[in-house]
Design an enzyme around this catalytic site. Structure first.
Site, short mmCIF file in Angstrom:
data_model
loop_
_atom_site.label_atom_id
_atom_site.label_comp_id
_atom_site.label_asym_id
_atom_site.label_seq_id
_atom_site.Cartn_x
_atom_site.Cartn_y
_atom_site.Cartn_z
N HIS A 131 10.73 -11.47 -0.36
CA HIS A 131 10.65 -10.50 -1.45
C HIS A 131 11.48 -11.00 -2.63
O HIS A 131 12.70 -11.09 -2.55
CB HIS A 131 11.17 -9.15 -0.96
CG HIS A 131 11.00 -8.03 -1.94
ND1 HIS A 131 10.30 -8.18 -3.12
CD2 HIS A 131 11.45 -6.75 -1.91
CE1 HIS A 131 10.32 -7.02 -3.77
NE2 HIS A 131 11.01 -6.16 -3.06
N GLU A 138 2.20 2.93 1.11
CA GLU A 138 1.28 2.24 0.21
C GLU A 138 -0.16 2.33 0.71
O GLU A 138 -1.09 2.60 -0.06
CB GLU A 138 1.71 0.78 0.07
CG GLU A 138 0.84 -0.04 -0.86
CD GLU A 138 1.39 -1.44 -1.07
OE1 GLU A 138 0.81 -2.15 -1.91
OE2 GLU A 138 2.38 -1.83 -0.40
N LYS A 194 4.32 -11.43 0.74
CA LYS A 194 5.76 -11.44 1.03
C LYS A 194 6.04 -11.88 2.47
O LYS A 194 7.18 -12.26 2.78
CB LYS A 194 6.36 -10.04 0.79
CG LYS A 194 6.44 -9.63 -0.67
CD LYS A 194 7.13 -8.28 -0.82
CE LYS A 194 7.21 -7.86 -2.28
NZ LYS A 194 5.91 -7.43 -2.81
N HIS A 240 2.34 -4.49 -2.19
CA HIS A 240 3.79 -4.62 -2.36
C HIS A 240 4.45 -4.86 -1.01
O HIS A 240 5.43 -5.60 -0.93
CB HIS A 240 4.36 -3.37 -3.02
CG HIS A 240 5.84 -3.43 -3.22
ND1 HIS A 240 6.43 -4.27 -4.14
CD2 HIS A 240 6.87 -2.78 -2.60
CE1 HIS A 240 7.75 -4.14 -4.09
NE2 HIS A 240 8.04 -3.24 -3.17
N CYS A 263 12.18 -3.77 -8.33
CA CYS A 263 11.18 -4.67 -7.77
C CYS A 263 9.80 -4.52 -8.42
O CYS A 263 8.88 -5.25 -8.06
CB CYS A 263 11.09 -4.48 -6.26
SG CYS A 263 12.69 -4.72 -5.44
N PHE A 322 13.12 0.27 -6.39
CA PHE A 322 14.17 1.27 -6.30
C PHE A 322 14.20 2.09 -7.59
O PHE A 322 14.05 1.55 -8.68
CB PHE A 322 15.53 0.60 -6.12
CG PHE A 322 15.81 0.08 -4.74
CD1 PHE A 322 14.88 0.22 -3.72
CD2 PHE A 322 17.00 -0.55 -4.45
CE1 PHE A 322 15.14 -0.26 -2.44
CE2 PHE A 322 17.29 -1.03 -3.18
CZ PHE A 322 16.35 -0.88 -2.17
#
Length: 423
Positions: A347, A321, A342, A310, A170, A410
């Site tokens: 996403h 974050e 998002k 994010h 991502c 990931f």
């Protein structure tokens, strides 16, 4: 060439997203706080544990000629639509070398995807099983390969300086833009078409993400399902689409009289080295990326007014974050309007960094931060930052301001981009 003195600017933007078929309509949807999430109507979705997604607003088949679309995976179709928009928006009227404004040997593309041509791969495997070897498309391999979108965009603009595809889950789209900045800084190119794309709304990815407990199963309220920073968030909502920017050396842009959206200051990169899918809850890996960004760019923290986070709407990731922002920026974090788009687009995985960079750039240009929608009760741990909840936030109207775009993936990938606009 001294790379430290080479300024990179953004001269074009393009997007096709769940909110609109171009950057302008996507931005309008973001500022309006409109969700692009809906129920999946496909027959295969009936028995799925997750039956919602943020599907593209304008099908690429309405834009790309049918004969061309048949030879492109859906991810490449999205990328081509967004790239053609951005190329035209930057003032280029034809392929590199045709209109005399740019040498094709000085043009590159960096279009990323986290998953690649998954719908082609799975679709052609179904054909192999059900209809036999002879029915498998001879275009399967160039359609499914992850570098297909970048290669096809390269062909569309006649790019010869390099065609690249970073794959970092991502964080891929943001890493692509960072790579493009470095291509210009190091003198490899004058113009780079950079961004991310993803087309993974398919039963297998949805079943896999759902079984990981990574996705929201709030099927009864699709538009309220993506709720970053909210105390009741329970997973991300899958989206699809692409976002692309045209990066250009400042000298080249000035020479052709191009409009400049913003300066692309640079990137910060790190890895968590914590878990293959779970973020480091301390936020230390993200903090290292932020520190790397500041060191690489000499960024004045007082200039940062906005962070396109994010934040995917997962319990662990959103808070990690915000902890990192506070750890690195200290009291400066108090004047940074933090928002997760998002909440509206879902996403887009490898495409997220592309469309969210477009959003960050437009936030600077219009001096307004889009909201994080669906925040009915802010998580108490989220109060370490200034989260923009439910309504857009005005940004300083004058002076030099900076926006960050955070992207994590990931594998522990962390990428942070910075853009500056001066009014």
């Amino acid at each position: 060439m001294n790379s430290t003195k080479r300024t990179v600017v953004v001269t074009g933007i393009g997007a096709t997203t769940p909110l609109g078929g171009d950057a302008a309509s996507t931005w309008e949807g973001l500022i309006a706080g409109r969700s692009g999430v809906s129920h999946l109507q496909q027959e295969w979705a009936t028995d799925m544990p997750v039956r919602i997604a943020a599907q593209i607003a304008v099908e690429p088949g309405e834009i790309i000629p049918r004969t061309q679309a048949r030879r492109l995976d859906r991810s490449a179709q999205f990328a081509l639509v967004a790239a053609q928009q951005a190329w035209s928006d930057a003032g280029f009227t034809g392929k590199a070398g045709e209109d005399g404004t740019v040498d094709p040997d000085r043009v590159g593309t960096v279009i990323a995807s986290g998953i690649g041509g998954v719908t082609t791969l799975l679709g052609q495997y179904d054909i192999l099983r059900e209809k036999g070897v002879r029915r498998v498309s001879p275009h399967t391999v160039p359609m499914l390969m992850p570098n297909g979108p970048s290669a096809n965009v390269g062909l569309s603009v006649n790019a010869r300086a390099g065609v690249h595809t970073p794959v970092s889950a991502c964080a891929s789209g943001a890493e692509a833009i960072g790579y493009g900045i470095e291509m210009i800084r190091t003198g490899r190119a004058e113009v780079v078409v950079a961004g991310g794309t993803e087309a993974a709304i398919h039963p297998l990815p949805i079943a896999a993400f759902g079984n990981m407990m990574a996705m929201s199963k709030n099927n009864d309220d699709p538009q309220g399902a993506s709720r970053p920073f909210d105390v009741n968030r329970n997973g991300f909502v899958l989206g699809e689409g692409a976002g692309v920017v045209i990066l250009e050396s400042e000298e080249h842009a000035k020479a052709r009289g191009a409009r400049v959206y913003a300066e692309a200051l640079g990137q910060g990169i790190s890895a968590d080295s914590h878990d293959i899918v779970q973020p480091d809850p301390s936020g230390n890996g993200i903090a290292h990326a932020l520190q790397n960004l500041v060191q690489n760019t000499g960024l004045d923290l007082a200039e940062i007014v906005h962070v396109n986070a994010h934040a995917t709407s997962t319990p662990a990731g959103d808070i990690a974050e915000l902890k990192a922002l506070r750890k690195v920026f200290g009291d400066h974090a108090d004047h940074m309007a933090v928002a997760s788009t998002k909440s509206m687009t879902g996403h887009l995985l490898g495409g997220a960094g592309g469309i969210e960079s477009v959003a960050a750039i437009l936030a600077l240009r219009n001096r307004v931060a889009p909201p994080t929608i669906n925040v009915t009760e802010l998580d108490p741990e989220a109060t370490v930052a200034d989260v923009v909840c439910n309504e857009p936030r005005e940004l300083p109207r004058q002076g030099s301001v900076v926006a960050l775009n955070d992207s994590f993936g990931f594998g522990g990938h962390n990428v942070v981009l910075a853009f500056r606009h001066t009014a």
